[in-house]
Design a protein around this motif. Structure first.
Motif, PDB file in Angstrom:
ATOM      1  N   GLY A  35       0.804  -1.209   0.000  1.00 15.28           N
ATOM      2  CA  GLY A  35       0.000   0.000   0.000  1.00 15.28           C
ATOM      3  C   GLY A  35       0.838   1.261   0.000  1.00 15.28           C
ATOM      4  N   SER A  36       0.163   2.367  -0.185  1.00 21.08           N
ATOM      5  CA  SER A  36       0.808   3.686  -0.181  1.00 21.08           C
ATOM      6  C   SER A  36       0.249   4.520   0.959  1.00 21.08           C
ATOM      7  CB  SER A  36       0.540   4.416  -1.496  1.00 21.08           C
ATOM      8  OG  SER A  36       1.064   3.688  -2.583  1.00 21.08           O
ATOM      9  N   VAL A  37       1.133   5.265   1.611  1.00 24.23           N
ATOM     10  CA  VAL A  37       0.719   6.140   2.706  1.00 24.23           C
ATOM     11  C   VAL A  37       1.304   7.527   2.457  1.00 24.23           C
ATOM     12  CG1 VAL A  37       0.809   6.592   5.187  1.00 24.23           C
ATOM     13  CG2 VAL A  37       0.682   4.225   4.346  1.00 24.23           C
ATOM     14  N   TYR A  38       0.432   8.514   2.414  1.00 21.96           N
ATOM     15  CA  TYR A  38       0.826   9.916   2.341  1.00 21.96           C
ATOM     16  C   TYR A  38       0.098  10.600   3.490  1.00 21.96           C
ATOM     17  CZ  TYR A  38       2.132   8.618  -2.391  1.00 21.96           C
ATOM     18  OH  TYR A  38       2.684   8.002  -3.471  1.00 21.96           O
ATOM     19  N   ASP A  39       0.847  11.097   4.455  1.00 22.69           N
ATOM     20  CA  ASP A  39       0.196  11.742   5.589  1.00 22.69           C
ATOM     21  C   ASP A  39       0.865  13.080   5.879  1.00 22.69           C
ATOM     22  OD1 ASP A  39       2.561  10.961   6.747  1.00 22.69           O
ATOM     23  OD2 ASP A  39       1.655   9.773   8.320  1.00 22.69           O
ATOM     24  N   GLY A  40       0.354  13.764   6.879  1.00 28.23           N
ATOM     25  CA  GLY A  40       0.910  15.058   7.251  1.00 28.23           C
ATOM     26  C   GLY A  40       0.198  16.227   6.597  1.00 28.23           C
ATOM     27  N   VAL A  41      -1.030  15.997   6.160  1.00 27.03           N
ATOM     28  CA  VAL A  41      -1.765  17.057   5.494  1.00 27.03           C
ATOM     29  C   VAL A  41      -2.085  18.190   6.475  1.00 27.03           C
ATOM     30  CG1 VAL A  41      -4.094  16.156   5.932  1.00 27.03           C
ATOM     31  CG2 VAL A  41      -3.663  17.498   3.884  1.00 27.03           C
ATOM     32  N   SER A  42      -2.175  19.377   5.929  1.00 29.81           N
ATOM     33  CA  SER A  42      -2.715  20.537   6.636  1.00 29.81           C
ATOM     34  C   SER A  42      -3.404  21.387   5.580  1.00 29.81           C
ATOM     35  CB  SER A  42      -1.615  21.347   7.335  1.00 29.81           C
ATOM     36  OG  SER A  42      -0.815  22.036   6.386  1.00 29.81           O
ATOM     37  N   TYR A  98     -10.185  12.902   1.612  1.00 38.06           N
ATOM     38  CA  TYR A  98     -11.501  13.530   1.539  1.00 38.06           C
ATOM     39  C   TYR A  98     -11.390  15.047   1.663  1.00 38.06           C
ATOM     40  CZ  TYR A  98     -11.082  13.929   6.580  1.00 38.06           C
ATOM     41  OH  TYR A  98     -10.641  14.251   7.833  1.00 38.06           O
ATOM     42  N   LEU A  99     -12.353  15.737   1.067  1.00 38.34           N
ATOM     43  CA  LEU A  99     -12.472  17.194   1.159  1.00 38.34           C
ATOM     44  C   LEU A  99     -13.663  17.612   2.008  1.00 38.34           C
ATOM     45  CD1 LEU A  99     -11.919  18.060  -2.588  1.00 38.34           C
ATOM     46  CD2 LEU A  99     -10.324  18.462  -0.728  1.00 38.34           C
ATOM     47  N   GLU A 100     -14.553  16.676   2.231  1.00 41.60           N
ATOM     48  CA  GLU A 100     -15.770  16.948   2.975  1.00 41.60           C
ATOM     49  C   GLU A 100     -15.438  17.570   4.335  1.00 41.60           C
ATOM     50  OE1 GLU A 100     -19.871  14.483   3.570  1.00 41.60           O
ATOM     51  OE2 GLU A 100     -17.990  13.381   3.690  1.00 41.60           O
ATOM     52  N   PRO A 101     -16.160  18.593   4.741  1.00 37.94           N
ATOM     53  CA  PRO A 101     -15.894  19.223   6.037  1.00 37.94           C
ATOM     54  C   PRO A 101     -15.921  18.219   7.184  1.00 37.94           C
ATOM     55  CG  PRO A 101     -17.429  20.541   4.772  1.00 37.94           C
ATOM     56  CD  PRO A 101     -17.249  19.259   4.023  1.00 37.94           C
ATOM     57  N   ASP A 102     -15.029  18.422   8.154  1.00 37.87           N
ATOM     58  CA  ASP A 102     -14.974  17.553   9.330  1.00 37.87           C
ATOM     59  C   ASP A 102     -14.673  18.389  10.564  1.00 37.87           C
ATOM     60  OD1 ASP A 102     -12.266  18.147   9.239  1.00 37.87           O
ATOM     61  OD2 ASP A 102     -11.605  16.092   8.936  1.00 37.87           O
ATOM     62  N   GLN A 103     -14.581  17.735  11.710  1.00 40.35           N
ATOM     63  CA  GLN A 103     -14.330  18.454  12.954  1.00 40.35           C
ATOM     64  C   GLN A 103     -12.898  18.938  13.076  1.00 40.35           C
ATOM     65  OE1 GLN A 103     -15.679  15.855  16.096  1.00 40.35           O
ATOM     66  NE2 GLN A 103     -17.819  16.380  15.760  1.00 40.35           N
ATOM     67  N   LEU A 104     -11.965  18.293  12.400  1.00 39.91           N
ATOM     68  CA  LEU A 104     -10.557  18.670  12.505  1.00 39.91           C
ATOM     69  C   LEU A 104     -10.203  19.874  11.624  1.00 39.91           C
ATOM     70  CD1 LEU A 104      -7.764  18.053  13.683  1.00 39.91           C
ATOM     71  CD2 LEU A 104      -7.444  16.395  11.826  1.00 39.91           C
ATOM     72  N   TYR A 105     -10.614  19.843  10.363  1.00 37.88           N
ATOM     73  CA  TYR A 105     -10.236  20.896   9.415  1.00 37.88           C
ATOM     74  C   TYR A 105     -11.399  21.812   9.031  1.00 37.88           C
ATOM     75  CZ  TYR A 105      -6.198  17.863   8.886  1.00 37.88           C
ATOM     76  OH  TYR A 105      -5.094  17.095   9.125  1.00 37.88           O
ATOM     77  N   GLY A 106     -12.595  21.492   9.485  1.00 31.18           N
ATOM     78  CA  GLY A 106     -13.755  22.293   9.100  1.00 31.18           C
ATOM     79  C   GLY A 106     -13.915  22.302   7.594  1.00 31.18           C
ATOM     80  N   VAL A 107     -14.042  23.485   7.025  1.00 30.74           N
ATOM     81  CA  VAL A 107     -14.152  23.628   5.568  1.00 30.74           C
ATOM     82  C   VAL A 107     -12.824  24.109   4.978  1.00 30.74           C
ATOM     83  CG1 VAL A 107     -16.659  23.994   5.565  1.00 30.74           C
ATOM     84  CG2 VAL A 107     -15.121  25.949   5.795  1.00 30.74           C
ATOM     85  N   GLY A 108     -11.744  23.870   5.699  1.00 29.23           N
ATOM     86  CA  GLY A 108     -10.431  24.396   5.307  1.00 29.23           C
ATOM     87  C   GLY A 108      -9.950  23.997   3.931  1.00 29.23           C
TER      88      GLY A 108
END
Length: 87
Positions: free
Chosen positions: A19-26, A63-73
């Protein structure tokens, strides 16, 4: 070829070591790289089109859908880049 943007990605639960893992998004990183992607789409692909993956790929973290961590960022980052291009 159409360039593509994405947020985090992890399909290792499904593919294991292959598998592939890309993390650390902001939202700031996403904004920065989305702006570069749009610029490069025009410059190198002679296109004003990009794909954005994906609205709600929660299982793999893309995902781009708003969430509790990033809101609509992520959505605000896309809007900001597009607004800046049309000034």
């Amino acid at each position: 070829t159409i360039p593509c943007a994405f947020t985090d990605w992890d399909n290792s639960p499904r593919f294991g070591k292959s598998g592939s893992v890309y993390d650390g998004v902001s939202t700031q990183k996403f904004y920065h790289y989305f702006a570069l992607l749009c610029e490069n789409a025009r410059k190198y692909y002679n296109s004003d089109k990009v794909f954005v993956f994906a609205w709600n790929e929660w299982a793999e973290g893309g995902y781009l859908e708003p969430d509790q961590l990033y809101g609509v960022g992520f959505l605000e980052a896309i809007k900001k880049v597009l607004d800046e291009e049309h000034k």
